[in-house]
Each structure stands twice: as structure tokens, then as C-alpha cells.
Write an enzyme that holds these catalytic residues in place. Structure first.
Site, PDB file in Angstrom:
ATOM      1  CG  ASP A  17      37.407  37.852 -12.178  1.00 22.46           C
ATOM      2  OD1 ASP A  17      38.271  38.738 -12.127  1.00 22.46           O
ATOM      3  OD2 ASP A  17      37.570  36.708 -11.724  1.00 22.46           O
ATOM      4  CG  ASP A  34      41.395  41.675 -11.461  1.00 23.91           C
ATOM      5  OD1 ASP A  34      41.072  42.019 -10.312  1.00 23.91           O
ATOM      6  OD2 ASP A  34      41.942  40.584 -11.710  1.00 23.91           O
ATOM      7  CD  GLU A  35      37.262  40.185  -7.985  1.00 23.93           C
ATOM      8  OE1 GLU A  35      36.221  39.506  -8.091  1.00 23.93           O
ATOM      9  OE2 GLU A  35      38.245  39.821  -7.323  1.00 23.93           O
TER      10      GLU A  35
END
Length: 364
Positions: A8, A103-104
Site C-alpha cells: 500500500d 496505489d495498492e
């Protein structure tokens, strides 16, 4: 036994802005619309979070909490390009990569390209590669399933690395406040607390049938993760049926300007996910949940699929205003019927093709 890593990125949008613009570094910054534009916070730097600023917060409230707050306009094409760099790094280690957003992602490294037996060693290497390539930090969680890895990645942000061993899972889950469980939002957490469920230990004491009775099919998931169990595989080819985002608000929203500003933040996240997933859809659905748990949805279906380039926020605002107008609500009524949650979902998805220039509404 699986070896799962959840990666993350730390305050992703805000961190990209601080990387690219040195004058922002070390200062409270948010990505999103400005107060005079009735904007909302899409992302907040860690410096801004010290003032209690968070995503989906109306920009005017964020500025009240921090008068020196810096506002940066979102640059989704830049965030998408950085995300692709990060995704490429993941694939150096394993083909089993399941992105959740820009983003993860989950990575299954049980079998990996390096033949490395330690998932912690791999997570550390991935974090180092991300930093050397993008000058950004990421936090990683390592465990035997997706739920535990996800929970672990949030334990020591920013730039954290947390391992949860199988023998640690029971104690870890038992100590978690119910609000910290992945998949349990603000409203569900309130309902659980009303039922006497405040921690993972409390949740574990409940029978599966009891949880299903109170929470529907998702009760099966709650029961399993309360035991630290999650058999979902990392799926690199997951086909989405819908894509969306939602935000819960505390305090509740009682002002129309705040509602439309918050809706802008939700729409921005949907647009970002559409770009990341390279898809479009035919049906846009608005969800409004009130503080008394009453929930309404409004949908609009289009003949031609709509995507990231479409005026999604405009249509969402139209649906919201149409709903409020139909109830003949006055400003005083807004205060009497505070909004707890707003969400947008695009369904009937298809891969992105050539843009369609005509978008006709079938129904509202």
C-alpha cells in the site's frame, strides 16, 4: 501455506505532489478542489493528517483546521504513470498480482521469480525497488492470507513492514477494534457495537448464523476473518462486474454544498479506478445513506458506455439534486436528515475502446 504480501503506497497522490514539487515537502498538503470551488479532499499528506484532515472532507473544513494548508489539483495521468511503474516492479517478483487500485495490490509470492523462501525478504526488496524507482515509500503487510496481509500493511505507516505469523493471527485479530477490520465501514461498525461487538474477540464469539442474520451474506466473511481465516486467492485476472467508491462522514453532512463537494471526491476516485482498470460502463448508480440507516439508490443507464473522460460528477450531482428535489427538502430538512455516506458505482462494465461521442440516457 500461502505467502501473501499486501503493498500500500503511503499517501500516494499527496506524496507524488511532494516529490514533484519541492516547495510542498514537509508541509500540510491536500490533493483536491479548493474551498472556493466547493471542493473536497481526495488525499492528504501526513503533515495534513496531523490536523485531523482526511479524504472526502470538504475543503472548507480542511482549511479551517489548517489555515496554511496547500491545495494541489489532481494529476491523474501522472498518478497512473507512477502506478504502472510500481506494477512493473511487482511483476519482477511474481505473476500473481491483484491490483486493488492505483496505489495498492496483493501479491502471492509462495512461488516467486527469485526462488526466495522468505516473503519478508521479498517485501523488503519490493519496497526498496519502489523507492529507488519512484522516490516514494510504500508500506507492506506479510501473512498467510489476504485479510491478514491487508491488516498488517496498515500497522506501521508510513514506510512500514509488518509480518503476522500463523501463530500470531488469533491474538492479532482478537485485539483489533471492530472499526479497523477491512470490509467493515463506519455504519456497520456502529451496528456491531450496538450488538456488543467492539473487538475481533467479540466478533469471534458470535455464531455464523447470527452474523448472517444481522448482516446478510457478508456475515459469512465476518465470521471467517474473525478466526483469521481467508481462503480467497490472489487473482491477477479478476473480472469486475462493477467499479465504485464510497465515503462515510463524521460528522454527518447537513449542508448541500458539503454534500456536492464530498461527491466530487467520490467521483474523482471512481474516475481514477476507471483509468487504472481501463474500462467503461453503462449504468451509474448513486447511493445515499442517512444517519438513521435509511438508504436510497438512484441509477442512470446510458446506451453508449461512459468512462473516465465522461462528466461523471455532473451526472452524479444531477441525480443527487433530483432525489433531494423529489422530497421537497429545505435547508432545514437537510439538518434534520443528515447524510452519513455517499457512494457512486459504475456497472455493466466493458474494456475501454474508442471513445463514443454520443451518450444517450435510457432511464433515470
Amino acid at each position: 501455506m500461502r505467502k501473501i504480501i499486501h503493498v500500500d503506497m503511503d499517501a500516494f497522490y499527496a506524496s507524488v505532489e511532494q516529490r514533484d514539487f519541492p516547495q510542498y515537502r514537509g508541509k500540510p498538503l491536500v490533493v483536491g478542489g479548493r474551498p472556493e470551488q466547493r471542493g473536497a479532499v481526495a488525499a492528504a499528506s501526513y503533515e495534513a493528517r496531523q490536523y485531523g484532515i482526511h479524504s472526502a472532507m470538504p475543503a472548507r473544513i480542511a482549511q479551517q483546521r489548517c489555515p496554511d494548508l496547500i491545495f494541489a489539483r489532481p494529476r491523474f495521468e501522472v498518478y497512473k504513470a507512477v502506478s504502472q511503474q510500481i506494477r512493473s516492479i511487482f511483476h519482477h517478483y511474481t505473476d500473481l498480482v491483484e491490483p486493488l487500485s492505483l496505489d495498492e495490490a496483493y501479491l502471492d509470492v509462495t512461488t516467486n521469480a527469485l526462488g526466495e523462501p522468505s516473503a519478508v525478504v521479498l517485501a523488503r526488496a519490493i519496497k526498496a525497488d519502489i523507492h529507488s524507482t519512484t522516490q516514494l515509500t510504500a508500506s507492506a503487510g506479510v501473512s498467510v492470507n489476504k485479510f491478514l496481509a491487508k491488516m498488517a500493511s496498515g500497522q506501521n505507516k508510513p514506510d512500514g513492514l509488518t509480518l503476522i505469523l500463523p501463530e500470531q493471527a488469533e491474538a492479532f485479530v482478537a485485539a483489533l477494534p471492530i472499526e479497523k477490520f477491512h470490509g467493515i465501514g463506519y455504519v456497520t461498525a456502529r451496528k456491531m457495537r450496538a450488538l456488543g461487538i467492539a473487538t475481533g474477540a467479540d466478533l469471534r464469539q458470535r455464531a455464523e448464523a447470527d452474523l448472517v442474520q444481522h448482516f446478510g451474506k457478508v456475515g459469512h466473511f465476518y465470521y471467517r476473518v474473525a478466526q483469521g481465516q481467508d481462503d480467497r486467492p490472489v487473482n491477477p485476472n479478476r473480472i469486475r462486474k462493477s467499479l465504485g467508491a464510497e465515503r462515510s462522514f463524521s460528522p454527518n453532512l447537513t449542508d448541500l454544498a458539503d454534500m456536492t463537494a464530498a461527491l466530487g471526491s467520490v467521483a474523482a476516485e471512481v474516475i481514477s479506478r476507471l483509468q487504472e482498470q481501463r474500462c467503461r460502463g453503462h449504468t451509474l448508480t448513486l447511493k445515499v445513506k442517512y444517519a438513521n440507516y435509511r438508504q436510497i439508490t438512484r441509477s442512470r443507464t446510458f446506451v453508449a458506455a461512459i468512462g473516465a473522460e465522461s462528466p461523471i460528477l455532473l451526472w452524479a450531482e444531477e441525480m443527487l439534486l433530483a432525489h433531494l428535489d423529489a422530497q421537497r427538502l429545505t435547508p432545514e430538512d437537510y439538518r434534520n436528515q443528515p447524510v452519513r455516506l455517499l457512494g457512486l458505482t459504475l456497472s455493466n462494465l466493458e474494456p475501454t475502446g474508442e471513445p463514443d461521442h454520443v451518450q444517450l440516457s435510457l432511464e433515470v
